[in-house]
Structures are given as C-alpha cells and as structure tokens.
Write an enzyme that holds these catalytic residues in place. Sequence first.
Site, PDB file in Angstrom:
ATOM      1  N   LYS A 144       0.849  -1.193   0.000  1.00 41.05           N
ATOM      2  CA  LYS A 144       0.000   0.000   0.000  1.00 41.05           C
ATOM      3  C   LYS A 144       0.880   1.236   0.000  1.00 41.05           C
ATOM      4  O   LYS A 144       2.042   1.181   0.421  1.00 41.05           O
ATOM      5  CB  LYS A 144      -0.907   0.025   1.241  1.00 41.05           C
TER       6      LYS A 144
ATOM      7  N   ASP B  40      -6.846   4.496  -5.247  1.00 40.08           N
ATOM      8  CA  ASP B  40      -7.488   4.382  -3.934  1.00 40.08           C
ATOM      9  C   ASP B  40      -8.191   5.717  -3.701  1.00 40.08           C
ATOM     10  O   ASP B  40      -8.404   6.471  -4.653  1.00 40.08           O
ATOM     11  CB  ASP B  40      -6.447   4.072  -2.848  1.00 40.08           C
TER      12      ASP B  40
END
Length: 448
Positions: free
Chosen positions: A126, A166
């Site tokens: 991430k 995202d």
Amino acid sequence: MSYVDEVLAKVIEKNPAEPEFHQAVKEVLDSIRPVVDANEELYRKNAILERLVEPDRQFKFRVAWVDDKGQAQVNTGYRVQFNNSIGPYKGGLRLHPSVYAGIIKFLGFEQVFKNSLTGLPIGGGKGGSDFDPKGKSDREVMAFCQAFMTELAKYIGADIDVPAGDIGTGAREIGFMYGQYKRIKNLYEGVLTGKGLSYGGSLARTEATGYGLLYLTEELLKMNNIDIAGKTCAVSGSGNVAIYATEKAHQLGAKVVTCSDSTGWVYDPDGIDVAALKEIKEVKRARLTEYKKYRPNAEYHDKATEGTNQWSVKVDIALPCATQNELNLEDAKALVANGVIAVCEGANMPTTLEATEYLQEKGVIFAPGKAANAGGVATSALEMSQNSERLSWTFEEVDSKLKGIMVNIAHNISDAAEKYGMPGNYVAGANIAGFEKVVDAMLAQGIC
C-alpha cells in the site's frame, strides 16, 4: 501468554501511536487463533506471526512540487511492501490529508489477506501521501503526481510492486503517474493498474469494487436463504465504490436510499439516482448538496449541524463504502434496532471492532472488507494479466471473471469458518482462508 498475545504485545510496543495498524493486526490475529494454536510449535519455530506483521520494507519520502501561484509545496509520500510470498506487491495509492505511516501499514497488512482471498498471484502492499487533490487544478495535480512518481519509481515494477488507485487517486492521477514512470524508466509495462482504456487499462475496472461487493453480498445472502431482490440498502460514500455498488444493487433488484460525502448525506426514498450521482461526483466533482437539484424530494443532511448519518435510516442491508472506522457501536445499535440483516464492507475496515462484535452477536450477516471489497484488486490483477499478454478482454469477460472470483470468496470464507467451528463468522473465515494460503507459501520458501 499465548503466541498470538505475545506477538500482539510486540506489535503495539514496536509501532506506537499507530492505532489503525494495531486494530487491523488484532482483528486478524484474534480470529486466526484456532489455526495458530493447532500449529503453534511450527509457527513459533519459523517466526511466522512475527514475519507476517513486519513489512518486508517501508519507504517514506519527500514530495516537493510547485502550485499555480508559484509557491513550492511539500508533502510526504509512503509505500509499504508488506508481503510478496504469493506474488508481486499489489495495493493502492491513497491521496488524503489523513494519510500517515500507521494508515498505510494497516492498509498494507489488510491487503495481504485480501489479495490472497482472490486466488490470484498477488502479494500485499500500500502507499500514498498526505496530499489532498480536492480543490487543486489539473496542473497542480500533475505537478504533485510527477514529483511523487519520480521517487516511487525507484521501488516498483511490473514484477515487483504494482500500485493502483485508492481514495483520492482516480484515472486522472493514475494517468499522470504512469506518464512520469514511462518517462523515467523508458518502459511501457503494466506497473500501475486503473489505467485509461487507451493505454492498457481494463474494462470493468472502474465498476469492479462496487460490483464485486454486491456479487459477494448477493451470494452470502443466497447461502443464508435470503433473496437480495426487494431489499432496501444504505450506502455510505459517493466515490467509485459507492457509485457502482449502488448501480449493481439496483440491477439486482435492491433499492439504495442513501449516499454521503465528507460534509453530508442524502436520503432518497425513491432510490438514489445513479446518473445524477455520477454527474455530481465524476463530472462536476461537486458536493452532495447538489443532489436536491436533480431529485427535489430527496433529503440532504449536513453532518456538522445535524450530527446524524445514514446508519439511522431503516434498511435491510448496510454497505459502508467510505473510509475506516466510519460505522461505530452506536451506529451498529441503530442498524440492529431498525432490523438490518446484513452489513457488508465496501471500504477498508469501515466498522470498528466493537461494532463488528455487536453485529455478529446480534446475528447480522457481516462480510469484512478484505473479502467483500476484493473485487477491485482482483480486477487489477486481471488488468495485469491483460497487460502481460498484450490483450484486452471485453467488459462481459472481465465482469464474468469478477463474479466468479467473488462467489468463490463467499464460499471459501464460509467453509473456513465452518472448518474451525465458527459457522457464519465470515470475519474469522476471511482471515483464516487468506492466512492459510500465505503461510503455506512462506513455509515453502524458507526463512526470508
């Protein structure tokens, strides 16, 4: 002290002031206790849990760029490469003022299990930055994205680490980042997913997380002898996940009556107008205060002045699709009091631990984000496959593969929960099913 408790204590001690990361690790380790207890000697000897909660590596870097007034600005960039036992690191890039190391670590940790659940060969990672794209011009967003990618490009690659979008990172941001990566590396490869269709993107990628959420929700309800058609749903958020979850829910015969953004929420008893929502959020990039112009009979509620949210509305199904810890214990109590039958997470960890436990105690079907919103990363992996083969599949092909993946996840998490004596506990089932595959790979590859 048990092995799980020892590792939990170490995580809290070694990672102070990172409550989201603590929460994510505790939720996973608590639910996999039966597996760990059954294999404690093997796991201790190989330090499986210690290796699982410690990222392979973390990067933190300065991002300097110049705004439209000629003023230099500085943000912080992050990338956490958590675990690549089953494939290249894979996970989104979040652009939001709330981003800091603890948020990125929690998301990267969750991503390990989510990616494992898809059945595809992708590991967990991430990244992101505390940059806020809201209110910025296209040129400012481009300046930031180019500066961000100049540093990030050192650590990623099609067979190393493949970031995606995202919160705050949509097609515009991915495009700017990809252009900069290509310029720096002189490579045309599938290093980012969520790309535009004209340069290697996949059909159905935009819809994937929201559609996948509904495919899994529909299947879990079916497994519990409940038909989704005719049910009323509350959705939070108004981004990609929320919009396409709403669209697919309507296609399946359910009715979504709420959506929200950071300032307020809408209640539309006739069902959210998806076309209006898309125009407001995807075209105008405006606030939901605009919604009443399209649907005068709808209600707009300001969060700051009213202190209310969409979980107060009487619905059958709740789909939190905004951000972490948005649904708390009081919200859960309100939902249960209003007769909710299922809560399925479209966002990453949007339900607090206390709320999750309460919903489970009350017999509510609860699907955790690492299973329920895995459709996005699954379709990202399908985009990687198309890039590798230099092919483009049709929307129907991708959507069919997505539905198959989500239906399999529903059955896998149910089977894992049942195997360890916790039938219907889909949180434990998701963590166990994801964990077992990763651990098998870790053990096969030795201490590394």
